[in-house]
Design an enzyme around this catalytic site. Structure first.
Site, PDB file in Angstrom:
ATOM      1  N   ASN A  36     -32.780   9.656   5.666  1.00 55.37           N
ATOM      2  CA  ASN A  36     -33.243   7.817   6.082  1.00 55.37           C
ATOM      3  C   ASN A  36     -35.039   8.892   5.487  1.00 55.37           C
ATOM      4  OD1 ASN A  36     -31.706   6.405   6.827  1.00 55.37           O
ATOM      5  ND2 ASN A  36     -32.242   6.782   9.274  1.00 55.37           N
ATOM      6  N   HIS A 124     -27.168  -3.936  13.500  1.00 52.86           N
ATOM      7  CA  HIS A 124     -27.034  -3.147  13.378  1.00 52.86           C
ATOM      8  C   HIS A 124     -26.328  -3.033  15.042  1.00 52.86           C
ATOM      9  CE1 HIS A 124     -28.557   1.072  15.430  1.00 52.86           C
ATOM     10  NE2 HIS A 124     -28.073   1.001  13.939  1.00 52.86           N
ATOM     11  N   GLU A 168     -31.020  -7.892   9.267  1.00 58.35           N
ATOM     12  CA  GLU A 168     -31.757  -7.549   9.293  1.00 58.35           C
ATOM     13  C   GLU A 168     -32.461  -8.124   7.703  1.00 58.35           C
ATOM     14  OE1 GLU A 168     -29.414  -3.516   9.237  1.00 58.35           O
ATOM     15  OE2 GLU A 168     -28.664  -4.147  11.424  1.00 58.35           O
ATOM     16  N   SER A 172     -28.054  -1.669   6.653  1.00 57.16           N
ATOM     17  CA  SER A 172     -28.595   0.028   6.785  1.00 57.16           C
ATOM     18  C   SER A 172     -27.237   0.967   5.779  1.00 57.16           C
ATOM     19  CB  SER A 172     -28.326   0.265   8.377  1.00 57.16           C
ATOM     20  OG  SER A 172     -27.266  -0.308   9.574  1.00 57.16           O
ATOM     21  N   ASP A 198     -34.934  -7.095  11.980  1.00 58.28           N
ATOM     22  CA  ASP A 198     -34.890  -6.121  11.463  1.00 58.28           C
ATOM     23  C   ASP A 198     -35.603  -5.485  10.556  1.00 58.28           C
ATOM     24  OD1 ASP A 198     -34.245  -3.164  12.044  1.00 58.28           O
ATOM     25  OD2 ASP A 198     -32.793  -3.507  13.471  1.00 58.28           O
ATOM     26  N   HIS A 201     -34.684  -0.489   8.008  1.00 59.89           N
ATOM     27  CA  HIS A 201     -34.692  -0.269   6.196  1.00 59.89           C
ATOM     28  C   HIS A 201     -35.348  -0.370   5.223  1.00 59.89           C
ATOM     29  CE1 HIS A 201     -31.290   2.464   8.250  1.00 59.89           C
ATOM     30  NE2 HIS A 201     -31.298   2.001   8.577  1.00 59.89           N
ATOM     31  N   LYS A 232     -37.448   6.285  10.008  1.00 59.04           N
ATOM     32  CA  LYS A 232     -36.939   6.457   8.270  1.00 59.04           C
ATOM     33  C   LYS A 232     -38.299   6.846   7.603  1.00 59.04           C
ATOM     34  CE  LYS A 232     -33.411   3.546  10.319  1.00 59.04           C
ATOM     35  NZ  LYS A 232     -33.733   4.016  12.043  1.00 59.04           N
TER      36      LYS A 232
END
Length: 378
Positions: A36, A124, A168, A172, A198, A201, A232
């Site tokens: 990541n 997640h 998100e 992910s 979120d 990423h 990440k």
């Protein structure tokens, strides 16, 4: 055999037994497509050497030795939170990891009587655990299906004072994006909705200066909670939530993962601030990462049964855990580290290889991957 060995034996039989990768997988002769470290900062020795060149930084403690509420030294945390407040135009609160952030935030915010959670089906595991810890009623909408989300809101808002909608920005396991503007439009139509995004990423990668999709959105002020992680693209550890002043004060007093955890090492907070001050100016790396994503998409898209996006994260769904493990091993032998993702991380039948890119790779590094798939049937 014990009950625990019985369970692991069944996992092994089904092809779902997990093991910690051996150090050999990280060999310099292998191209890592499972990290990541999206901007390549985690393997940038010059950045690390420059940070440690200052005698003042070398004197920063390596441990906090206490929770944030008890720690005697607050300088590095306060400095990092001040930078984040400047960038996000709202207060920030640090957490020890993305997992700590989501479990602590969701359980605290949804723990208020009259709250119901409505989450995307593919959020997640840390968010799901926060939902369970909150003991609040919850439901989930089909992935990125905002029509389904709004029908749930219309139904549940009649019996709940507030609905905490959780998504998100970049998912992910699939690398696809949430429609932030459409989500905020839904929120504006339904006054009882709180929107929680979120950006684990997306932070460092997406949006202006790498600050994520939310910060660049025209409707940024309609988003109640923005969560970003440092482990990440930021090449560090920890996480933060950008929230309103009243929510921040509430979390300091109610978020159990914040209250009852030893705080991040001060040196880690200082390193995170150093990295963020650098990565906001690294648009060239972000552009290169997008070029890598387009190249990878040209390789994987013909192999995929369903549409995928040219993101820095892309899946190759094979639908069988054993096949995922076997393909991962074949790729390793060909010089690529691409680890298999199996149940329960993804739903049964969607087992896959998850490709994640780093801007440290040259574009031509993916040419042998193209050759591999042209020579091997998937």
């Amino acid at each position: 055999m014990s009950v625990y060995s019985d369970i692991t034996a069944r996992l092994s039989e089904s092809g779902n037994l997990r093991t910690i990768p051996c150090p050999a997988i990280g060999s310099h002769n292998v191209i890592d497509l499972s990290s990541n470290d999206y901007l390549g900062l985690g393997t940038d020795p010059s950045l690390q050497a420059e940070f440690m060149d200052s005698p003042a930084r070398r004197a920063i403690p390596l441990t906090s030795s206490a929770s944030r509420l008890l720690a005697g030294r607050q300088d590095e945390y306060a400095s990092l939170e001040a930078l984040l407040q400047e960038l996000y135009c709202r207060p920030a609160l640090l957490f020890n990891s993305g997992y700590h952030a989501n479990t602590g935030l969701v359980s605290a915010l949804a723990g208020v009587k009259g709250t119901m959670i409505v989450a995307d089906r593919l959020v997640h595991a840390s968010i799901i655990d926060g939902m369970v810890l909150s003991k609040a009623p919850f439901t989930r909408f089909r992935h990125n299906d905002l029509g389904h989300l709004e029908r749930i809101i219309e139904k549940e808002s009649r019996s709940h004072e507030r609905l905490l909608v959780i998504v998100e920005s970049v998912y992910s396991m699939d690398g696809d994006h949430a429609d932030i503007e459409a989500l905020t439009a839904i929120k504006r139509r339904h006054p009882g909705v709180m929107l929680y995004v979120d950006e684990a990423h997306a932070f460092g990668v997406e949006g202006a200066r790498g600050l994520g999709l939310c910060r660049s959105a025209a409707s940024y002020t309609d988003i109640d909670v923005v969560v970003c992680t440092f482990g990440k693209a930021c090449a560090s550890m920890g996480a933060f939530a950008a929230v309103s002043p009243d929510i921040r004060e509430y979390l300091v007093n109610t978020s159990r993962s914040f209250i009852f955890s030893t705080a991040l090492p001060p040196i880690s907070a200082a390193w995170t601030e150093w990295v963020i001050r650098h990565f906001v100016g690294l648009d060239s790396r972000r552009d290169h990462l997008r070029s890598l994503g387009s190249r990878l998409h040209s390789i994987l898209a013909p192999l995929s049964a369903s549409p995928t996006e040219p993101s820095h994260i892309q899946p190759l769904v094979v639908g069988d855990p054993r096949k995922a493990v076997e393909l991962s091993q074949s790729l390793l032998e060909a010089g690529f580290k691409v680890l298999p993702i199996r149940t329960p991380t993804v739903p049964p039948g969607t087992e896959r290889l998850r490709f994640s890119l780093s801007a440290s790779l040259p574009l031509e590094a993916l040419d042998p991957l193209d050759d591999f798939f042209s020579r091997n049937e998937i």
